[in-house]
Structures are given as structure tokens and as C-alpha cells.
Scaffold this motif. Sequence first.
Motif, PDB file in Angstrom:
ATOM      1  N   GLN A  78      -3.681   7.821  -9.089  1.00 35.81           N
ATOM      2  CA  GLN A  78      -4.920   8.013  -8.339  1.00 35.81           C
ATOM      3  C   GLN A  78      -4.827   9.153  -7.337  1.00 35.81           C
ATOM      4  N   GLN A  79      -3.647   9.334  -6.770  1.00 37.91           N
ATOM      5  CA  GLN A  79      -3.463  10.366  -5.751  1.00 37.91           C
ATOM      6  C   GLN A  79      -3.109  11.736  -6.350  1.00 37.91           C
ATOM      7  N   THR A  84      -0.024   3.124 -10.226  1.00 41.66           N
ATOM      8  CA  THR A  84      -1.469   3.291 -10.070  1.00 41.66           C
ATOM      9  C   THR A  84      -1.780   4.251  -8.935  1.00 41.66           C
ATOM     10  N   THR A  85      -1.053   4.086  -7.837  1.00 40.89           N
ATOM     11  CA  THR A  85      -1.275   4.943  -6.675  1.00 40.89           C
ATOM     12  C   THR A  85      -0.896   6.393  -6.976  1.00 40.89           C
ATOM     13  N   ASP A 101       0.868  -1.185   0.000  1.00 37.84           N
ATOM     14  CA  ASP A 101       0.000   0.000   0.000  1.00 37.84           C
ATOM     15  C   ASP A 101       0.903   1.234   0.000  1.00 37.84           C
ATOM     16  N   LEU A 102       0.947   1.912  -1.130  1.00 39.05           N
ATOM     17  CA  LEU A 102       1.865   3.040  -1.282  1.00 39.05           C
ATOM     18  C   LEU A 102       1.161   4.387  -1.201  1.00 39.05           C
ATOM     19  N   THR A 103      -0.095   4.372  -0.729  1.00 37.09           N
ATOM     20  CA  THR A 103      -0.829   5.621  -0.567  1.00 37.09           C
ATOM     21  C   THR A 103      -0.129   6.580   0.394  1.00 37.09           C
ATOM     22  N   ALA A 144       2.673   8.301  -1.457  1.00 34.29           N
ATOM     23  CA  ALA A 144       2.180   9.287  -2.412  1.00 34.29           C
ATOM     24  C   ALA A 144       1.732  10.559  -1.704  1.00 34.29           C
ATOM     25  N   SER A 147       1.600  -1.242  -8.706  1.00 37.87           N
ATOM     26  CA  SER A 147       0.880  -0.635  -7.593  1.00 37.87           C
ATOM     27  C   SER A 147       1.345   0.794  -7.367  1.00 37.87           C
ATOM     28  N   MET A 148       2.640   1.011  -7.475  1.00 38.76           N
ATOM     29  CA  MET A 148       3.190   2.345  -7.262  1.00 38.76           C
ATOM     30  C   MET A 148       2.648   3.339  -8.274  1.00 38.76           C
ATOM     31  N   THR A 198       6.483  -4.331  -7.273  1.00 42.23           N
ATOM     32  CA  THR A 198       5.425  -3.426  -6.806  1.00 42.23           C
ATOM     33  C   THR A 198       5.283  -2.193  -7.689  1.00 42.23           C
TER      34      THR A 198
END
Length: 399
Positions: A252-253, A248-249, A218-220, A223, A245-246, A242
Motif C-alpha cells: 500500500q505504501q 499489505t502495508t 501498525d507498520l506504516t 514502511a 500486515s507487513m 504480523t
Amino acid sequence: MRTASRTIAATAVAAAFLAACSSPGGSTGRGGEDGGAAVKVALITSSSGPLASYGEQYLRGFEAGLDHATDGTGEVDGIIVEVVRSDDAGEPDNGVSLARQRIGEGASIIVGTASSGVAVQMAPLAEQNQVLYISGPAATDALTGVNDYTFRSGRQTYQDVVTVREILDDGSDGDRKVVVLAQDSAFGQANVAAVEAVIGSDGTTEVVPVLAPPSATDLTPSAAQVLSHEPDLVFVAWAGDTAQSMWTTLDQQGVLDAATVVTGLDGRASYPVFGKARDKVTLIAHYVPGGAGTPEEQAMEAYFEDKGWETDLFAPDGFNAAQMVVEAVRAGGEDADTAAMVKALDGFTFSGVKGENTVRAGDHALLQPMFQAEFDGDTPTVIRTLDAAVVAPAEAGGR
């Protein structure tokens, strides 16, 4: 199409390579199985763990490079190049233990390291045992100039960051802030240090590191931390599984829309993971498959085609390493004279997959071209080649 004799020779080299790799112990002397002279090469890299894909790219490139550099024979002046492969799983303790074992079994050359954390432990071991060490994709700057026995077959972090400096023109004036988003590992820390040294040394740029735990999924939070610094530029240095995921985050952020984002092009498997980021980032590239056009690249592509493989980011590092091994074996002879091998590689210039490479005399940095790239549909293409001299790392001292 390659000739039948060439294909048979390549098959023979591959068979010898794989046979050596499958043996857990191998021979203990410098004689081959048929009684001929042989030099044992310990190929230690990541076949499992987070950098397994990089290790596989390197292994394939090494096999193709050995075929090319020995004209399909696997021999140098009648000396068999005996390759014994081991998996360090990206763990420094594993790498050191395997290297000690292979040295005890008679290995004169160690090659292959994908992990920077493993590489920094290998270098002093090579010096202690007076064996030749040629690192693989491991990018840490700490290897350059560390000792007489340590070389590298790939680029280093400093070259990545100098490439950023050369291709980046964000049009901003005055003070600016650069956030380095990376994993809290030897690779990530080396990128922070390089950005501070290269981009942050002008007195007008503040460099702020944001280091995520290597195991984080979870990299939120990372970010959010990047955004909190309100950066003008975000330099992303990321390795491993990862990455999707990175990215995408970050998208999204809102990080990709809030600042200029620069990153290095990763392997083929990563191309889809960019998603919408594909059009929002500036790409620096160690290598773009098919983008160099050299005879060595063509030879590598032909070998890979025979095998049903695709060329990838770190295949040139393996190809380079095989070329360097062949040069070292030629100089060291059947006695594998380490001093002679080191002397032969110190200042060695050769044509590699990416273009002309030079092992800089004194600190053993591998001077090589770098690239700027962009996506053209689903695949990247080279839009600018930066000369090796332009992106050369600072000379390392203390040796």
C-alpha cells in the motif's frame, strides 16, 4: 502405500513420543518405564507465543525423523529415546528455567529452540551443565562456534544472506543502498549484522537497518522510514504473525514498486499473505515443501500423510534434529556420555530432507543446500538449488 507393519511401528513411536511429552516430570534416571536403558531428550520449543507455528512444524518433523532414524522403534541399539516436551512460549526466561528443570530430571540432550532469543541463553547453560544442545529453527549466527556443546539442526542467518548475494542480480552498477527491514529482536538484529558482513563488505553498498518493535501491528511508520532512505534493495527479514500486515502495508505504501525487494519464504500459512507482493519479490528459501526429492523427504511426507499433516518450512529442522539425536545416542551409549556424543556430531555428515548436511568440524555450523523459489499459482516451486558449499557461512572463531 506403507506396509501395515511399518504403520504400526510408526504409531508405536508416536505413542511413546506423545506419552513422554505429556508427562510434566518424567523419570529422573536413565531407565525407561519398562526398566530398559533410556536417554532423556528435553524438547523445548514454542508451542505458544508468536513462533508457535514454527514450533509445531519442528515437533512434527522431529517425530517423523525419529520414526525414520530408528526404523519405527524409538530405540537406538536397545536404548529408548525418551522425549519430554516443554513449551517456552518464545520467552528466554521460560526456556532457561525449563532446561534447568529437565537437566535436573536427568536430560542429557536439549533440542528444539525456535526463538533466537531463547537459543542464545540456552547455549551457555548447555556448556555449564555439559549437556548436548541441538538448536532448532533459531537462526541467529551467534550460536555457531559458541561452545563445544552447542549444535544446530537448521540454517543460520548468514546462509540466508549469502543466498541473497548469490541469486540477486539487479543490474545496478556503482554505489547502492540496502535497507534491512526486520523486527527489533535477536533474529532481526542478526539479519542486519549478516547483511552488513556479506553484502555491505564490498565497500560500495551502504546498509541501513529499519527495525520495527516486535509487538507493532501498525507498520506504516516503518514502511515510510524504508522509503525515506530511497533504497536500491530492501531485504525483509520477518518472523511471526504480523507478516500479513507487513506485506499489505509495504504494498500500500509503494515500497514494493520503489525498490528490489528480497525476502525469505515463510511457512504455508504465509503463502496467501503475500497478496500482490507475490509477483514483486525475489524469494530465498530455506526449504520448499516437496522441492528436494530426497529419500528423507519422501519418508517425511509419508509419515505426515499418515498423520493428516502437511510438510512445512521448519519440519526438516525437526527431522535433522532427530537424526542427530539418534547418532549422538548411538555414540554416547546408555550412559549418555556427552563427550562421546559431541565427538560423534563434530564433522557428522548425513542425508537429510533437503539433501546432504554436514556439521562443520570446529564451529558446528550446519552446511546445507539453500533454494531460490518463485510462486507458481498459489504454491512456491524451486527454481534453483544452491550447493551447501556455495552458501556456507564464514567460519566462527574464538572457541
